[in-house]
Every structure is written in structure tokens, then in C-alpha cells.
Enzyme design. Structure first.
Site, PDB file in Angstrom:
ATOM      1  N   ASN A 152       0.834  -1.200   0.000  1.00 40.20           N
ATOM      2  CA  ASN A 152       0.000   0.000   0.000  1.00 40.20           C
ATOM      3  C   ASN A 152       0.872   1.254   0.000  1.00 40.20           C
ATOM      4  O   ASN A 152       1.692   1.432   0.902  1.00 40.20           O
ATOM      5  CB  ASN A 152      -0.883   0.047   1.251  1.00 40.20           C
ATOM      6  CG  ASN A 152      -1.870   1.189   1.224  1.00 40.20           C
ATOM      7  OD1 ASN A 152      -2.721   1.247   0.329  1.00 40.20           O
ATOM      8  ND2 ASN A 152      -1.740   2.100   2.160  1.00 40.20           N
ATOM      9  N   GLU A 153       0.693   2.077  -1.006  1.00 41.86           N
ATOM     10  CA  GLU A 153       1.383   3.382  -1.033  1.00 41.86           C
ATOM     11  C   GLU A 153       2.845   3.250  -0.645  1.00 41.86           C
ATOM     12  O   GLU A 153       3.317   3.944   0.269  1.00 41.86           O
ATOM     13  CB  GLU A 153       0.647   4.378  -0.119  1.00 41.86           C
ATOM     14  CG  GLU A 153      -0.756   4.693  -0.613  1.00 41.86           C
ATOM     15  CD  GLU A 153      -1.568   5.565   0.340  1.00 41.86           C
ATOM     16  OE1 GLU A 153      -1.104   5.839   1.457  1.00 41.86           O
ATOM     17  OE2 GLU A 153      -2.687   5.958  -0.034  1.00 41.86           O
ATOM     18  N   GLU A 312      -7.785   5.362  -4.866  1.00 45.89           N
ATOM     19  CA  GLU A 312      -8.264   6.009  -3.640  1.00 45.89           C
ATOM     20  C   GLU A 312      -8.397   7.505  -3.871  1.00 45.89           C
ATOM     21  O   GLU A 312      -7.481   8.137  -4.414  1.00 45.89           O
ATOM     22  CB  GLU A 312      -7.257   5.846  -2.474  1.00 45.89           C
ATOM     23  CG  GLU A 312      -7.094   4.465  -1.930  1.00 45.89           C
ATOM     24  CD  GLU A 312      -6.143   4.443  -0.737  1.00 45.89           C
ATOM     25  OE1 GLU A 312      -5.958   5.504  -0.092  1.00 45.89           O
ATOM     26  OE2 GLU A 312      -5.558   3.384  -0.476  1.00 45.89           O
ATOM     27  N   TRP A 320      -5.659  13.871   7.849  1.00 47.61           N
ATOM     28  CA  TRP A 320      -4.224  13.920   8.126  1.00 47.61           C
ATOM     29  C   TRP A 320      -3.583  15.241   7.742  1.00 47.61           C
ATOM     30  O   TRP A 320      -2.393  15.422   7.951  1.00 47.61           O
ATOM     31  CB  TRP A 320      -3.514  12.770   7.402  1.00 47.61           C
ATOM     32  CG  TRP A 320      -3.986  12.570   6.005  1.00 47.61           C
ATOM     33  CD1 TRP A 320      -4.944  11.699   5.587  1.00 47.61           C
ATOM     34  CD2 TRP A 320      -3.561  13.275   4.841  1.00 47.61           C
ATOM     35  NE1 TRP A 320      -5.134  11.809   4.227  1.00 47.61           N
ATOM     36  CE2 TRP A 320      -4.299  12.767   3.742  1.00 47.61           C
ATOM     37  CE3 TRP A 320      -2.631  14.287   4.601  1.00 47.61           C
ATOM     38  CZ2 TRP A 320      -4.128  13.243   2.433  1.00 47.61           C
ATOM     39  CZ3 TRP A 320      -2.459  14.762   3.306  1.00 47.61           C
ATOM     40  CH2 TRP A 320      -3.209  14.229   2.243  1.00 47.61           C
TER      41      TRP A 320
END
Lengths: 674, 674, 674
Positions: A152-153, A312, A320
Site C-alpha cells: 500500500n502506497e 483512492e 491527516w
């Protein structure tokens, strides 16, 4: 890199990250029912599930995953199945504390957040391979699985580790890169400050030093760190290819420079079966839709122009950023369709249902804490319907007017210490040039410095400090071949090891620009310079000026004051069949528009003065000649968009002729008949 | 918690920290003579004396302490005797370096300052118990000793340690709190980001992580750190109770949120025999007397409404703020009597005589470097006389008009990372609401969220993000029972583990407020919203707005612009016999005054429009019906304060009838006859 | 300290750091030819050459150095030969990682930059002695060698290490300084906060502590760290004296407080055979020529008034400041001759040829990346000619009008934590007082607090917080003897251990100033006070005020408002045959000019109202009566400078009588005949 669509997905992708392990199973049925109500076509599952999939080393629990995958499959929802390797479980770190990454200052991070991985760790590689292998064997041929989502990322929140394992791996990587240590000494310029190495064994990562570290060492470490990450990706990918043939493998990028600084996506893009991207609006008061368009265009560039997928984004605010504003009504749809216009084959979200606990509980979701009687849920359902109406655009490609040269390594190099001024910021220049092009309604392809540029009437180079000789030759050949080139200051200066190209600045761009730069003359904060140019048009610059000496270039604007008063400020060089512009100071977006207007005229690009500011018109075109015109109205007034040909608007079903009316805040997509 | 007065002290306390070990013994006689001259009644001795009391492990030197205690006793000055456990000596750390605390990043602090204590250290506990036992045995029955002063300002400068000893203690504490690890996984939401623990042994403190740490883990660690500190306090206290029966035991709190962030004083307050507090003016340009009043009211709240004692404040400037202005003439007396008005049984200082060496030599003292021919000394003597004249107020209680709900855990939770906006600050909201109440001349009791509120006509909740279901029930019952409740935004959102309460915001306060909040919509810096309300009164908000959906509440003010334009901004809900107000944006103090004016009217509170701004009138009342009206004039003009009844002014001895004249900058205290 | 000129150099020094090891040998011949073309007389060689001189432990390669020294010698260029001990090679750190310095927080720095040295390391001392010995033996008698250049810019980038080796050395140093531990306890005031030490073995460096560390410990650590560095210098120096008799030994200082904070140059200055200095303009928007003049005057002070040598400055911009502007045309010459006017025997640069690689490639050089067809090269050649024309000034001394007292230890002490206000900055006060004197065209000598001051009509003390009793006596004797003394606030407060002098402030200066200060009353940011004085002249102060009580002094200005309203603000005390002024608030440069004007009148100093602002006139005088008047015109207009006598202008060769015309931006140097 061939583009692979998610297997078995015959519509645009619509859905989000789905984390059923955060909820009791009785919620799952409601989830799937609501997904169907909203028109969800695919969800991403299992991204952060390692700790529940493998609760103890070697003991796997797939029961819950079997059940939810079956539920989704029954509902006709495709599964983007994650490998959970972005977040190893607590037991892993208890057994392998050395796999926690270490900062430049020698601090070892602790478990308790996410992504705390030393990408050189053999233990991590072994454990990741094991769990991914188990998943691949169990679900590799499952009919629900449309795509593999590795990790992920990659690259955030931590991209480089400075531990001793990494030090050893770095030495090995350097030995492979340079062959002998003297080649490294030459490349790194270790004669400066007595940094010569007698042996690779003497080299360490660029940890904290009393003052500035060797810049070539720093650059190579960033390359090394990226290579370690890519190696971990390809190890998983190859295993998945072996065990799950025919299912494409991706990992979600964060191509926008505002979201990830550490990955070289020119290198990474070619490793995935299809490019997917995560993008979040940066809500700092600037125009978020321009920021989004840049990110989408850059992702398409990473995909080599092919379609890609937005994996996403957010339905409303994130959690954030320092401040996380909510999205305005309609903004989510404009965002989603803005990505689709620029090449995305759908629009997916983080995340399906808002989490009650953990770090991101204030992040918006498709299904908010407040449930279905909410604005967000209503807009989600409407978006599902819109995307369903656009299925036929799949496989078409976005049409660009111009190219922008971007390079991650050059960006990294510009961010090293001890530059002429800390006020120069390559990303800021990228943003400003992009915004000026956006405001001229020019759609942009992003390309690396050595790309074939011949197809573009206009090529803009906002900040290419690090440029190889090959890049210099490529830009020169482009201009000589009839192109129009625009180059901003502090470009062409150093080679790949941050060594100044021999001779006067701007090194490999001297010839094409027809000038030398004797000295950089940065300005103190608050100081401005005035430029006088054609028809007494004055421009204002700040941050940077230079002593430009023309050798063939003509001064179009000159400095009227400041350290370089009387010298050329903006020049044009007739070179071969083309033209090369040079801008030697920092102009704001409005001033850039003036200069780019002249360059666009050189390039014979259309003016599009009939389109108001903040009305975005982008085209996708099929190999069969179909063309889809996306018109996104970011203003509060209805606008009329001129069309080249009559067509049908796909969201309303209306026929359109000549001029397309787009209500305030709305999006329209016309399939034109040509 | 029963209130215990210092043993044998039959006057108000007046004096300060006294550190005779910093001076040759020939100075002591002068000290005691000057104390008598100034009217000193009690001094705090021995707080930082460990290194001289126990110069080597197990070797004690009590001679000097015997002599100075005797000197003080002869002079009729009571002794607040410190246990020296806030600063273990150098020899202790040389033997036990593991007792030095470790930061979140893994850095172990060094000796050489003060308060460097790992509160989980067995070695520290043993050594502290030993020296305290020695003191207690020697002085436990000494007639001079009025009170035991354990340690010093627990919680500052460092409250939490992250070492391996603490990690083990934390695991034990968690096991006790949760029973099984699955209960912890549920509470902490470890399903998010794959943080599930298979065993308590896998858990560590929330040390530095690559990105945001689990918020429930962080909250529990703050609770754990406080519990470790309280355990060290109670260990000393119990020993003192055993060895020195009848002498009350305290430790000096710093209740003001501006002075200590880490202690939960609701939990700590019940452990001491009498609440004592240290308070220093925060000289950041805001009104210091409001800040002081808040601190004093909050200390009284921690004491459950009972009298308490101001153990430290300053005669003039301190030395640890960025800038340390001197106090103006008369300011020390207003400060001291301001504390007394709000419940303190005296006024004590850090410190008696200014230190020539060490970190605090520029901190003001009762006896400055310049000696007795100074303004400060003259004011100290005058204050001694004033306090002597007020002895009869001892044991009376301050009378409040309204209550403010405050909760340390909720404050901590609001300061966790990844909140909707970093511009929201619970302490700022507390300060602003308090200031608005102060300016309405309302005296406030501070209470925890589950306190019995029935006695208060008005209850204000400035920032109760974390609120248990019990707290929600309590506030609802209060309003339903006829109370007037005012709640600020971002209240009622999460449970004790920072988990969002099920359903729409504001969770446990939805019902009492009669509304839901669909989304938070924080504003960027510099942005404001306009609120339109009754009689076209406009208010302005910033930082925070929300999408409020009424379910019974009426909109009193609505947003005229901004993200929530057209929606309710400030609402009133008739609930049972009472009223619940909700303020969904950040108002400044003046705007809050408008809203609180309406709420105060709902609560039938008096207007007090006859009192000028910055004239403070506070009452203490005895069980016998005596009432003491303190009037503190912070302005530069004489004021007349209306009295309910005639009486006698205690500082001048004058009889007063109807209206009390208070000169500029002066304090008057009237005993009224009713 | 006797002044030694570089051996065999019979002209002013002109040249720069020369790093031939960064270039292929075929470049060297071009270098030497261009040096001759430019009139270079000396270059500094080998400063960062350790890794090529000793590529493996004990294996030396002097061949390249032999060849370049021979080439230079043939060309008549003198060599300032560096010992390479500022940058040990990679192999050294691989063998001795313990020689890398450690921060206060315990982080050990890594190799890869420069100057990463623990100056207590025995391994470093051994290795440095070995390589220096080899160099000295090989080149000690070489006819090309004019001077030894030990190490480089001691004190930056890191001056103090906090490792365990240093801890042990610190304990030894303390034992030597204090004899017994009780003397240390007294001096450090360890009775405060229970810091008493039972044994030297319990003491550590002032590493990171939870709150402020013992200030005397901190001060002593700075002294210790400097002593360790000086010991390493003198070890090399003594070896060079032994092996290379007759060749002077220096190390390049950075005396300006803007460039190095850690070295006590009063102590260091006496250890070198001649004082050399590096100076770089601080380009923060303030007048760089004033900053330069201060640095040059301070260097002359460190040299005891004797000639010194500017060993490094820059031809144009540097690369290590946040922004690095280019120098304007003529600025380099004004800078160079400004240093010469104030005592330098030449002007040297970092560096000869711009580096292509490494950290400083954007630092300007004598020979830029762009080569000889550049403005910078042309100006370098012109400067070479100018310096050649000024050879006869060698050995003459700059003539001063006044003295400024400066002390590094006092500066360090003012920067300790927990001072009355963090807005007070001793360096800022130094700069402001200096600037006011500069603008009055007064040339200043810098002297330590105990220097013989009798020769100066005016002595200014901008910030002497730490002042010994001897310093106090010296200043008093000076004033009583007829001098005019001007003292700024926060002077005379503490002794050498940061202990407040007994009695009222300002301690050792009470008597000479004729006043006491009851309290400091610093102001909050943005607050100002008004001072009313003679002839209704108003001044404005900020940052600092005080409660001044005169005991003999008269108030010349008084506070009209602020915390000290009505009290004296600026006082004059007739003491003995002289006068002592006291300024108790922060005045800006213009206001200081008013006060210093009155003081200068007391001192019977000339007004020089005929000289415009930014025209700098400085005199050097020979023992034989020759006088050289340097006139530097920093303005854009021609100015006429009055001369006391006729003479000859040395750069143009013109005769001058009465008034000297100086073109805009130019420098003129007149030898006057008197």
C-alpha cells in the site's frame, strides 16, 4: 508496459477500500446491500489484514476472508485483493525488531502505526513472501478476484531506512553500480573535503553529519532506497504472476509530488500491470481542481499515456492534513469525473465505511458515521449512477496539447542542501507552470527528459536542474526539429551525480538556449525585480535572477532593476526549425501566462479565449474515432462550452449541438460524432 | 476527601519555599528575623535537599535540618516539610542510570537538571521510600511540622518515560485493565492498520512511529504514566501516615492547564489530605488575572469545593517563560488575595530568598538580591499584614454561580494527532468560555463530567470531545431536570478509548442537544463565517463550522456564509424542564458573551451590569452564615461595589454600608452581616 | 604574541584555497598560468587532502603534492601549507568510530561531511600528529612554504562532543580546575535542585536533561570543549615549530560572532604565530560592510592590534546561507580593501577554482565555472593589481578612536536558558552599538574586559553580563582616570560561574555607574517605551526596561511610560575624572547615535559631520610616521573626503591635496606626508 484492465470488470470501477475485519460479521450483509444500492462495482479488500490473516507465525485464518469474498462475489462486486505486506503484525516485530526502520539520526521506529518496514530486511522479505504466497494459492483462481493490490502506497510514511542491514545492502548496490571504488570516488567527487573511500566497505548511508553530507551520496541513497522497495514489489508480483496467472498486479501509487516525494515513478511505472493511483486534495487554500488535474495528468504520464485507475480518493474531508475541510456539494463528482477525463477507468475511495476507531476515524468515507441519511451518501449513490452511464469510455485515451518534462531525480537533487537559495522550490515551479497551462485550457502530458517529444507542438521544462547529456541532446533535437521549448531557470546544471556540467551554466542546455549564465543572483525575501519587454509590458519576478549572456538568443524581456539590471531576463532563441525560450526569474502564474502565450503562438496552439477560467474541458478519444468531451464547471454560473461536433450527453442522455450548457458545479460528458 | 488544615497553623499561611542549604548558616538568623518582620507563618523546607540529607547512599546528615527547624520553631514559624524525592542525587543516578527517564524517541535523559525520574523504576521507589522513612521517623512528631510536602510538582518537567522498565509495567497495567488481550484489541481498534496483538507481551509504549500512533494506545499510556506517578505518591503518603500520624500529607499540584498538561487532577485530588497548588501568571499579553481566577477556581474544583492552599506563586517576574515581565505595584497583593477569595487558605511563594546560583536566580523572591530596601520587600511586608487581618475567613467556602465541565482525559484526547483541524484547541475554548463568564461577573465551579450538577442554574461545556455514556446521561438528566446547558462543538464524540460513539455526531449528546452533525467543516486560517441571529445580531466565527441537522433544536443563529451556509449555527433545545444550547463554531470572547447572555437569562442568573469590567467580586461563606466579599479592583480608577448588606472592611477596619469604595489597584474584603 | 609575517612573502597576500587534488594534473599548468595573470602571491594547499596524502593508514602519497608545490614555487607563488587534520579519511573512522562526535542527545555523527571530530579522542590525536609530522618533515624546509595552516576553522561545524571519552576528559579537566569537588559544588551552586556531587566521578557533560541544565556546568563545558580544541592545535603547532623552524604557524579563525559561536578567541589568539581569519558576508538584508568592518576590527583585536591576514572570503556569493546573493560589481574590491584598511596584510579567498562536485560547487571562486570570460575573473585580476600597488602598507597598524569591550564567555553566558527575556541578544547589542559608532565614523578597537583602556577616550560595553570583579575594577579605574564609559543593560550581573554578584544589580558595576537596579522589567514583543530627556528629545526603547535607583548618577533620560515609568532610563555618573553612562533599555541604532553623541562629546571625540553615511575612512600608520588613509565609498555617488595632509593616491598614482575624490563604489588609498 501493456495496460491490463481489472479482470472481469466490464464497467468503470466504483467502490473503495473495504475493511470488513473492523466490523462484526452482521454488518457485512448491510454493507453488501448498500454497495449494490450505490452501484459499487469493485472493492479493495485485505490491505491491512495481515494480523487477522496470520494471527500467529505460520497459522492462517482465511475463514472470514472466504466468507466476505463469497458475499461480494454473489453480489457481482469484483474484488481488488490486497497483499497485507504494508503492515506486518506485532508478532513479526517482536521476533524481528531489526526489521523496524531506522532514521538518519539512528532512531529505530516502534510498531504501533503503519508501514514501519526496513525494505532491506531479509526477515520481512521472507514473511511477506509467505503470506502473499498463501493468499495467491487460495484466491489466485477465485472468480471474484479482479486484481492484486500489492502492499500500500510504497514510499510513505517512510521510504528510506539507515540501519546496518541497509548499509550492507547499499554497499552491495554501489559495487554493482560502479564496479570499482575509484569510479565511485570520481562520481561522488570525494576529493572534496577528504571524503575519498579506499574500499566499498568504508561506505555508510548518509546518516546525520555535522554539516552537509556529500550530495551524490545522498542522491544515490535515494535511488538505492527506491530500488529496495521496487525489489520487494517485484518479488511479490512475480509470485502472484506465477500463482495467479491472468490476474493483473498493481500497487497503488501516489504520483502527485504533493503526496509522495520518495518514489521515482518513471522507474516504478513500468513494473506494474496497470497503473493505479491514490490522490487527495491538498487543502491549503489554492485551487484544488488544478492540483487534481496535475496529479491525474502525471499518473497518465506514468502509465505511458494508457488508461489507469484512481484507486483512492475521498468523498469529503481527510484527517491527516493540518486542517481538513469538507468537500462542497458536487465537489466529489467533479473530482471523480476529473480523474476519469484524464484517463482513469473509474473512481474509487478510501474507504467504504468510516472506521469507529484508529487513526483515520475522522476521514470521510462512502458510508459516513451518520449513515445513509446524509448528503455524502446521497452524492455517492448519484456518482455510482453517473459512472454507470459512462462505461463506454473504457479504453479510450486522453488527448494532450503540450508536454511538461518532469523528473523525480532532478527534483530530489534540487532539494539537496546548499543550493543558491532555499526559496527555489522545483515543485512550486511545476505547480505554477502547470497552472498557467491549465488556465490556457491546454491539456498536458507529463514526460521524462529523454522521451520522444516530436508529437508535441510545445514542451515546457519547469525545473530540470539535474539533466543528463542525453536529456540535453533530446531537448535540443526537439527544438531544432521545429518544436517550441520553454525552459525555466536552474535547469541543465548538473549531471546524474550532482556534478556541475563542464563550462558555463546552463551546461547541457547552453546550446539550445543560445546563452550562458555567468552567475546566479538570488533575491532576498520580499525583494522583487521589474522586467521590461515588448510593447512596454512589465513583468515582476522574485526569488531568482541571473547574469544571462546571450550567444544567439534575443532578449524579449530585460531586467530593469535588481542585481542583473540591464541584462536579458527572458530570451528567445531561434534554433533549427524551432524556438527555445528561457525564463531566468521566478514569475507568478499570471506573468507566466504572458510568456506562455507568446510561446503557444510560436507553437501555433489555439487560444481558447471562449472558455471561462475554471471551466475544464478535456477529451478522451478511442482508436475507433469516438471522442468524449468532458466539461467540468468549477464555477458558480452556468457556462456554454463550444463543441467541434454535435453529440450526445451521456449523463443526461440529451442530444447536444454546437454549444453544451453546463450548470454551475456540474459535469457533462458528450460523445461527439465526427 | 476530607480537608485537613496544616497542623498547628492557626492563621492564614504566608511564606515560601525556603532553601537554607543554599546559604551559609550565618545567613539563617537574618532569614528568620526577616520572616518574623514580614509576618511569615509557614515555610516549605527540604524540597530539593536529598543530596545534602543523604550525601552518600545510606549516610544521612540531619544536623543542618535539625538546626533550621529548631530556629523556625522558636520563631513560631510552622514547617511544611518536604520529602526530597523530586530530585535524587548524583550518586543515585551513577548507581542506577536506568532510573533516568527515556523519551519517546529512545533518548535517555542525563542528570544535571531536576525531576529526571522514571516513575516505574524499582530503584527509585526503594531509594525514595528510604529517605522519606528516615525523615518521617526523625521529624514525624516534631512540633514544628505542620504538613508533609511530598515530592514537587509531579508531572513536570517530564511525566512519561518510555524505557523498557516502563514497557513491562505498562503491559502489566494493561493486563489488569483489560483482563484479556482481545478486550484490548477491541478497545484500541487494532483491526485498523493490522495492529492486532496476540499477547500482552507484544505491546510496547507508544514510542516514535513513522506516522500517527494508535490513539487509544496513546491515551492509555498517559493514563498509565499518571497512575505510576500517583502510586509513587501514595507509597510515600502511606508511609508518612504510618510514621507521622496526624500530620496532613500533600503534594503541590499545578492544576492550571497552562502549567501542567499531564496530570489527571480529578484522579489525583482525592489522594491528598489537602489540595495545594502552585500557580504562575502566564505573561503572554492576555489578562493575567483571568488566567489566575481560572486556576484558582479549578484548584477549588479539584478540592471538591473545600478550602485549599496556594503553595507557590511569585512576588514578581519568573524566569522560565520566554519573557518574564515584573509585576506592577500592587499586583502581587491582588494575585494573592485573588487566590484567597477563590478558596486558598493563604498565599505562599517560590521562594523566600533569591538564589545566587543555579537555574532560577532571576526568578523573583520574597527577599530579592537587592535586599530589604526594595519595592518587593515592602510589598511582601504589607501582604503579611493583610493576610494577618484575614485570619477569620479560614474554613469558609467560595460561592459559585455556575459550573464549567472540564476533563483532563478529554483534553488529552483532543490533542491527539489527525483531528479535523489542528487549529481547534480545547484549552483555548476553556479559556474563552471562562473569560466570557468572568466578564459577566459569574463565579464558576469546575466539575468533572459525571458530577452532580443539580445545584447549578447554568452549566457550560467548552470542549468535551471524549465523553462517556454516563457523562452523556448526566448532562441530559441535568437539562431535563430544569438546568441550562451550553455545549461547544466537538463534544460528545468519542468514548474513553477514542472510539467514535455509534451513529451520527455528537454521539452521547445528540439527544440532549436535539440535533445531529453530519460533517465537520473546519475553516482554513484567516477564513471567517458570519452568523445571523435574533434581532439581526450578527456574530463571526472561525476555525470550525459543521453541518448541523436539527432534530428538535431550534436555530437561534444560522450560518449566512461559509461551507454550512443556511444551516443552524447556534441552537437551543427545550428538553424536559430545561434548555440545551449548542454552539457549532468558534466564537471569540465578545461573541460568546452574547450567547451566554441568553443562556444566563434562561438560567435566571443576575446581570451584574453595575460592575465594571476587571472588577472582581467573589464571596466566601461560612457554615455559620458569615459572608466575606472580596472586591479586587484591577483597573486604574476607583470603583464602587454594591453590597447586599452592610459590613466591616477587614484590611482597613472601616465600616461599610451599601457601596464599597475600592481604590485603583486595591483589594477590599468585607465581612457582611446578614 | 609577536606577529610573524608569512615567510618569504614580500608583497600583500593575494590568492586562495587551492585544491589541485580535485582536478586532473593537466589542469594544474593552466591554474598556475592564470594565477600569475591575476597577480596571485600565495595559495593555501592541502587543507582537505588527508585522504589522498595518506590513502591507507601509514601509507603516504606525496608525489602529487611535491609536483604542485614545485610548480607553484617555480611561478613565484608562496605556499600556505595545510595540515589536513580537519577531515580525517574514511579509513580512520572505520577503525575508530569512537572518534566521531556525539551530540548532547547522544547521537553519534557519521562520516560523509567534514569536521566530524571528537577533540578528546586519543586516536584522532595520534593520527593527526602522524600525518602532520610526515608533512612537516617533508616540507618543513621547502623554500616554497611560507606558512603552516593547521586544521581549518576550528569550532565549526561542531565544537563540543558529549561522548564518554569527553566525559572522562571533562572530569579530569574539572579536577584540575577546582582541586576538590566541594569547590566545584560551590562554584556550580549544586545546592540548588539537589545537584551536589560527592565525587568528580559522578559528573557528566551537560547532556540533554528534562529541563534547564546547571548553567555553570554548561559554561564550564564550553570552556572545556575550547580547551580540548586548543590542545589539539598546540600539539600540531609545537611539532611544526620543532620540525619546520622559522615558518610561522596559524589556523584560520572565524572571529566574527556571526560565523563562529564556540571559540574564545581571546584565549586562542595568543597561541598562533599570526592571526588569520575567514570572513563571509551575512546577507540577511542588513548593511554587509558594517558587519565586515566589525569582523575585521575584532580580528585585529584578537591579534592585539598587530597586522593579521584575511585567509578566506568570497569573490561573490557563498552557498551555505539560506539565500546567497551575488556580490555587486566592485563589492569584492571594497570588501578586500576594507579588511586591509583594518589590518589585514592581504586578501585571500575560498577558493581558487570552483569545484564541480561536492557540497560547495555553488560557492563563488576566483575562477568561476564559466572561466575567464566572466565579470568575476576580470574583477579578480583588477584586485590583484590593486593589492600589488599597496605593498608598502605592510607592517603598519590601524588607528582607533574608541574601544568596545567584548567577551566570548560573557556572550555564552547570556545565551544560557532561563534569562529574563529571550529577546535580549548580546550579539544584537554588539552589532547595534558598533553600527552606531561606525555611523559616527569612529574606528574601534575590540578589547577584553581586563585590557588596559587608558589610551582610549571612549569605551563602550554593549553586553557584559558575565563580568569578573577584576573587570569591574578595571572599568571603574578607567572612568575614574578620566575616561568616558558607556555601559548597556544586563552588564556586570554574574561572576565567571554565572553566579549573581552579591547585593543589588549590576554587581561589579554598581559603583562606577552610581546606581542599583532593583528589578529587570522586560517588555513583551511589540511593546515600546518612551524616554524623555534633554531638550525634550524623545527616544524609544523596547525589549528591556529596569527599575533603576540612582546612587550618584543623574537621569539624563527617564521613562515616560512602561513598567518603570518615572524612573531613570539613561544615566550619567561623574566618577573621578571621568564619566560613566548607563543605558537601561534597548535603543535602536539611531537612538544610540543620540546617546553616543553625548558620550563622544564627553570624550572630546571629533564629530566628522563632513563624511556622508556609508563612506568609510580608516587609517593605517607606520612606526615611521607614514599614514595611509583608506577611503571606501559604499554609496552610488562620488564623494569628497577631507584629508589632514596632502599625499599620493596609490591605486591611481595621482597626487592628492586637501580633498580626495572617491568615485561611486570605489576605494582610494592615500599615503599622506606629514
Amino acid at each position: 508496459m501493456p495496460h491490463h484492465a481489472p479482470k472481469g470488470l466490464d464497467r468503470l470501477a466504483f467502490g473503495g477500500d473495504y475493511n470488513p475485519e473492523q466490523w462484526p460479521e452482521e454488518v457485512w450483509a448491510e454493507d453488501v446491500a448498500l454497495m449494490r444500492e450505490a452501484g459499487v462495482t469493485m472493492v479493495s479488500v485485505g490491505i491491512f489484514s495481515w494480523a487477522v490473516l496470520e494471527p500467529e507465525p505460520g497459522r492462517y485464518d482465511f475463514g472470514w476472508l472466504d466468507r466476505i469474498v463469497a458475499l461480494l462475489h454473489e453480489a457481482g462486486i469484483r474484488v481488488d485483493l490486497g497483499t497485507p505486506t504494508a503492515s506486518p503484525p506485532a508478532w513479526f516485530y517482536r521476533a524481528h525488531p531489526e526489521a523496524l526502520p531506522v532514521t538518519r539520526e539512528g532512531m529505530r521506529y516502534e510498531f504501533g502505526s503503519r508501514g514501519a518496514i526496513c525494505h532491506s530486511s531479509p526477515a520481512y522479505r521472507t514473511a511477506a513472501r509467505a503470506v502473499t504466497g498463501q493468499l495467491a494459492r487460495r484466491y489466485g483462481a477465485h472468480p471474484a478476484v479482479a486484481m492484486w493490490h500489492v502492499n500500500n502506497e510504497y514510499g510513505v510514511p517512510v521510504s528510506a531506512c539507515y540501519c546496518d542491514t541497509c548499509a550492507a545492502a547499499f554497499r552491495e548496490w554501489l559495487a554493482g553500480r560502479y564496479g570499482g571504488v575509484e569510479a565511485l570516488n570520481d562520481a561522488w567527487g570525494t576529493a572534496f573535503w577528504s571524503q575519498r573511500y579506499g574500499d566499498f566497505a568504508q561506505i555508510n548511508p548518509p546518516r546525520a553529519t555535522p554539516t552537509v553530507v556529500n550530495p551524490a551520496q545522498e542522491l544515490d541513497y535515494q535511488r538505492f532506497a527506491g530500488a529496495q522497495i521496487r525489489a520487494n514489489f517485484t518479488a511479490e508480483r512475480d509470485l502472484l504472476h506465477e500463482l495467479s496467472p491472468g490476474v493483473p498486479v498493481t500497487t497503488n501509487f501516489m504520483t502527485a509530488p504533493s503526496q509522495c516525494e520518495s518514489m521515482d515513478y518513471w522507474a516504478f511505472g513500468s513494473e506494474v500491470d496497470l497503473v493505479t493511483n491514490d490522490h487527495y486534495l491538498i487543502t491549503d487554500g489554492r485551487r484544488t481542481h488544478v492540483n487534481l488535474a496535475l496529479a491525474a495528468d502525471l499518473t497518465r504520464g506514468v502509465a505511458g499515456g494508457a488508461p489507469w485507475l484512481l484507486l483512492e480518493h475521498s468523498t469529503s474531508g481527510v484527517s491527516w492534513q493540518p486542517r481538513n475541510p469538507a468537500k462542497a456539494p458536487g465537489e466529489m463528482a467533479r473530482n471523480s469525473l476529473g480523474h476519469v477525463a484524464r484517463g482513469s477507468e473509474g473512481a474509487m475511495f478510501f474507504q467504504w465505511r468510516a472506521s469507529r476507531r484508529g487513526a483515520e476515524k475522522f476521514h470521510s468515507a462512502m458510508l459516513p458515521h451518520g449513515g445513509t441519511d446524509t448528503r455524502v451518501w446521497r452524492e455517492v449513490r448519484a456518482l455510482g449512477a453517473d459512472l454507470a452511464a459512462l462505461g463506454e469510455i473504457r479504453g479510450t485515451r486522453t488527448v494532450a496539447d503540450a508536454a511538461v518534462v518532469w523528473d523525480w531525480e532532478s527534483w530530489w537533487a534540487q532539494r539537496l542542501e546548499w543550493r543558491p537559495t532555499e526559496d527555489h522550490d522545483a515543485r512550486e515551479r511545476l505547480d505554477s507552470y502547470y497552472e498557467a497551462l491549465y488556465d490556457r485550457h491546454l491539456t498536458v502530458d507529463f514526460v521524462p527528459p529523454t522521451a520522444d517529444l516530436t508529437a508535441y507542438p510545445l514542451v515546457v521544462v519547469p525545473a530540470l536542474y539535474l539533466a543528463s547529456e542525453a536529456a540535453g541532446r533530446n531537448l535540443r533535437a526537439y527544438a531544432e526539429g521545429g518544436g517550441t521549448l520553454v525552459v525555466s531557470y536552474f535547469s541543465g546544471i548538473v549531471d546524474e551525480h550532482d556534478g556541475v556540467h563542464p563550462g558555463a551554466y546552463p551546461g547541457v542546455l547552453r546550446d539550445v538556449l543560445g546563452l550562458t549564465v555567468e552567475e546566479f543572483a538570488p533575491l532576498l525575501p520580499g525583494r522583487h525585480v521589474t522586467l521590461t519587454g515588448p510593447d512596454e509590458a512589465e513583468l515582476t519576478g522574485d526569488v531568482w535572477t541571473e547574469f544571462v549572456v546571450p550567444h544567439g538568443a534575443e532578449a524579449v524581456w530585460s531586467y530593469a532593476d535588481g542585481p542583473a539590471a540591464g541584462r536579458p531576463a527572458i530570451t528567445r532563441h531561434r534554433v533549427g526549425a524551432g524556438t527555445a525560450w528561457y525564463v531566468s526569474t521566478r514569475l507568478d502564474t499570471a506573468a507566466l501566462d504572458t510568456v506562455l502565450g507568446l510561446a503557444a503562438a510560436d507553437a501555433s496552439l489555439p487560444e481558447r479565449a471562449d472558455l471561462p477560467r475554471d471551466v475544464e474541458v478535456v477529451r478522451r478519444r478511442g482508436e475507433d474515432g469516438r471522442e468524449f468531451v468532458f466539461a467540468i464547471n468549477h464555477t458558480a454560473a452556468e457556462v456554454k462550452v463550444p463543441l467541434d461536433a454535435p453529440g450526445r450527453e451521456l449523463l443526461t442522455g440529451d442530444g447536444v449541438d454546437g454549444r453544451l450548457a453546463v450548470p454551475p458545479g456540474a459535469v457533462r460528458v458528450v460523445r461527439t460524432v465526427s
